[in-house]
Design a protein around this motif. Structure first.
Motif, PDB file in Angstrom:
ATOM      1  N   GLU A  30       0.841  -1.210   0.000  1.00  0.00           N
ATOM      2  CA  GLU A  30       0.000   0.000   0.000  1.00  0.00           C
ATOM      3  C   GLU A  30       0.879   1.265   0.000  1.00  0.00           C
ATOM      4  O   GLU A  30       0.580   2.235  -0.703  1.00  0.00           O
ATOM      5  N   ALA A  31       1.973   1.209   0.751  1.00  0.00           N
ATOM      6  CA  ALA A  31       2.878   2.369   0.834  1.00  0.00           C
ATOM      7  C   ALA A  31       3.485   2.675  -0.537  1.00  0.00           C
ATOM      8  O   ALA A  31       3.587   3.847  -0.937  1.00  0.00           O
ATOM      9  N   LEU A  41       3.355   6.173  -5.458  1.00  0.00           N
ATOM     10  CA  LEU A  41       3.139   6.419  -6.895  1.00  0.00           C
ATOM     11  C   LEU A  41       2.010   7.442  -7.085  1.00  0.00           C
ATOM     12  O   LEU A  41       2.134   8.383  -7.890  1.00  0.00           O
ATOM     13  N   VAL A  42       0.915   7.277  -6.341  1.00  0.00           N
ATOM     14  CA  VAL A  42      -0.209   8.222  -6.463  1.00  0.00           C
ATOM     15  C   VAL A  42       0.277   9.644  -6.130  1.00  0.00           C
ATOM     16  O   VAL A  42      -0.041  10.603  -6.853  1.00  0.00           O
ATOM     17  N   HIS A  43       1.090   9.776  -5.086  1.00  0.00           N
ATOM     18  CA  HIS A  43       1.589  11.106  -4.717  1.00  0.00           C
ATOM     19  C   HIS A  43       2.468  11.689  -5.824  1.00  0.00           C
ATOM     20  O   HIS A  43       2.398  12.878  -6.119  1.00  0.00           O
ATOM     21  N   ARG A  44       3.284  10.833  -6.459  1.00  0.00           N
ATOM     22  CA  ARG A  44       4.129  11.309  -7.568  1.00  0.00           C
ATOM     23  C   ARG A  44       3.249  11.799  -8.718  1.00  0.00           C
ATOM     24  O   ARG A  44       3.509  12.846  -9.312  1.00  0.00           O
ATOM     25  N   ALA A 102     -10.021   2.250  -0.386  1.00  0.00           N
ATOM     26  CA  ALA A 102     -10.533   3.583  -0.024  1.00  0.00           C
ATOM     27  C   ALA A 102      -9.364   4.533   0.244  1.00  0.00           C
ATOM     28  O   ALA A 102      -9.381   5.696  -0.185  1.00  0.00           O
ATOM     29  N   ARG A 103      -8.328   4.018   0.939  1.00  0.00           N
ATOM     30  CA  ARG A 103      -7.179   4.877   1.256  1.00  0.00           C
ATOM     31  C   ARG A 103      -6.475   5.347  -0.025  1.00  0.00           C
ATOM     32  O   ARG A 103      -6.037   6.491  -0.127  1.00  0.00           O
TER      33      ARG A 103
END
Ligand code: NAD
Length: 318
Positions: free
Chosen positions: A88-89, A94-97, A120-121
Motif C-alpha cells: 500500500e505504501a 506512486l499516487v503522490h508522484r 478507499a485509502r
C-alpha cells in the motif's frame, strides 16, 4: 392522412427505440479529440495515467482499452503496471508522484486492488481535481450537493445520463418531472446515477436488494435504470409502457455449443430481459453496445475537463 392505412399502422406492434451506445460513445470520443487538438495547439496536452496492480485478465483488458482511447484522443498516456505484491505504501507513493506531475491531469487506479491494499485509502489519496473516475469523497460530495460543474462525475452513470438525454430528445420528451427508478445502490453506479437524475429534476427512487415488491416499484418508472449484476432480473412486465430503459448490467452466462478452443460458449446479457422489455419500452439500451462503451468515452471527457480546469481554460460540456 390515408384513412385505410391508419388503423393497420396502429395495430402493428410498437418497437422500442434502440439506444446505440457505440455510436454515442464514438461521437464523444470524436469531440474529445477535437477539443484536445485545440488545447494542444494552445500548449496544453491532456495527460492520463492508469495504474494497474496485479495481473487480473479483465483489468488488463480494461486498462489496455483506456490507454488506447487516450492515445486516440491525442492525450499523453502512461500506464504503470505494478506487481501483485506491491505494498500500500508503494502504491501511495506512486499516487503522490502522479498528483505532483503537471503532465498528468487524470489518474485512474484500476479496481479491484489486491486484498492487502485498502482501496478507499488509495482512492482518497488521488488529488480530487485529477480523480477522473469521480470516486474521491470530495467529488462524491460535490455531486451530492448538486455542484456538478465543479465535480468530476463517475464515468458509467454520466455516460448513462447522456444516453437518457438522447433518448428523451429522440422521443420528443423532456426529462424534468419524470419518475426515475434506479435498481442498485452502489457508490459507483446507483447512487451517482440518482444524483444526476435529481439534478435534471426527475423524481428519483433508488431500489435495492431489500426493496419490497420490486416489480411494482419498477413499473412506476418513466426512466428505469438497472445496475444490479443479476442476469435478466428485470422482466418485460416490470416495464411501464413507453419507459426509457437503461441497462447497466454486464453478466456473462453460459451459451449453447463450444467455442473454437473447445470450451463451452458464453454470452453477455444485461440485468434486463431485453426481448421482453423492448416489447414495452419506448427506448432501451442493448447489452453489449449500450452503456458499456460510454464509460471509456466519459473517462476521456473527464481527463479533458481536468486538463482544462488545471490550466484555467473553458471546459466543454458533454
Ligand atoms: P454492486 O454489486 O456494487 O451493486 C449491486 C446493487 O444491486 C446493490 O446495491 C444491491 O443492493 C442491488 N441488488 C442486488 N441484488 C438485487 C436484487 N435481487 N434486487 C434488487 N437489487 C439488487 O454492482 P455495481 O458495481 O453497481 O454494478 C452493477 C452492474 O453494472 C454489474 O453487472 C456491473 O458489471 C455493471 N457495471 C457496468 C459498467 C459498464 O458498463 N461500464 C460499469 C460498472 C458496473
Amino acid at each position: 392522412m390515408n384513412p385505410v392505412s391508419a388503423p393497420s399502422l396502429t395495430a402493428l406492434p410498437k418497437a422500442a427505440l434502440v439506444i446505440d451506445g457505440k455510436a454515442a460513445s464514438k461521437g464523444i470520443i470524436v469531440r474529445v479529440a477535437e477539443e484536445a487538438r485545440a488545447l494542444i495547439a494552445s500548449g496544453v496536452k491532456p495527460g492520463l495515467a492508469v495504474v494497474l496492480v496485479g495481473e487480473d485478465p479483465a483489468s488488463q483488458v480494461y486498462v489496455g482499452a483506456k490507454g488506447r482511447a487516450a492515445v486516440d484522443c491525442g492525450f499523453y498516456s502512461v500506464q504503470h503496471d505494478l506487481s501483485r505484491d506491491t505494498s500500500e505504501a508503494e502504491l501511495l507513493a506512486l499516487v503522490h508522484r502522479l498528483n505532483a506531475d503537471p503532465a498528468v491531469h487524470g489518474i485512474l487506479v484500476q479496481l479491484p486492488l489486491p486484498k492487502a491494499i485498502n482501496s478507499a485509502r488509495i482512492l482518497e489519496a488521488i488529488a480530487p481535481h485529477k480523480d477522473v473516475d469521480g470516486f474521491h469523497p470530495i467529488n462524491v460530495g460535490l455531486a451530492s450537493i448538486g455542484e456538478m460543474k465543479r465535480a468530476l462525475l463517475p464515468c458509467t452513470p454520466s455516460g448513462a445520463m447522456i444516453l437518457i438525454e438522447q433518448a428523451c430528445a429522440a422521443l420528443g420528451q423532456t426529462l424534468s418531472g419524470k419518475e426515475a427508478v434506479i435498481i442498485g445502490r452502489s457508490n459507483i453506479v446507483g447512487k451517482p446515477m440518482a444524483q444526476l437524475l435529481l439534478a435534471q429534476n426527475c423524481t428519483v427512487t433508488i431500489a435495492h436488494s431489500r426493496t419490497r415488491d420490486l416489480p411494482s416499484v419498477a413499473r412506476r418508472a418513466d426512466i428505469l435504470v438497472a445496475a444490479v449484476g443479476q442476469p435478466e432480473l428485470v422482466r418485460g412486465d416490470w416495464i411501464a409502457e413507453g419507459a426509457i430503459v437503461i441497462d447497466v448490467g454486464v453478466n456473462r452466462i453460459a451459451a449453447e455449443g463450444l467455442n473454437a478452443a473447445g470450451k463451452p460458449k458464453t454470452r453477455l446479457v444485461g440485468d434486463v430481459a431485453y426481448a421482453e422489455a423492448s416489447a414495452r419500452a419506448g427506448a432501451i439500451t442493448p447489452v453489449p453496445g449500450g452503456v458499456g462503451p460510454m464509460t471509456i468515452a466519459m473517462l476521456m471527457a473527464n481527463t479533458l475537463i481536468a486538463a482544462c480546469r488545471a490550466n484555467g481554460r473553458a471546459e466543454p460540456k458533454f
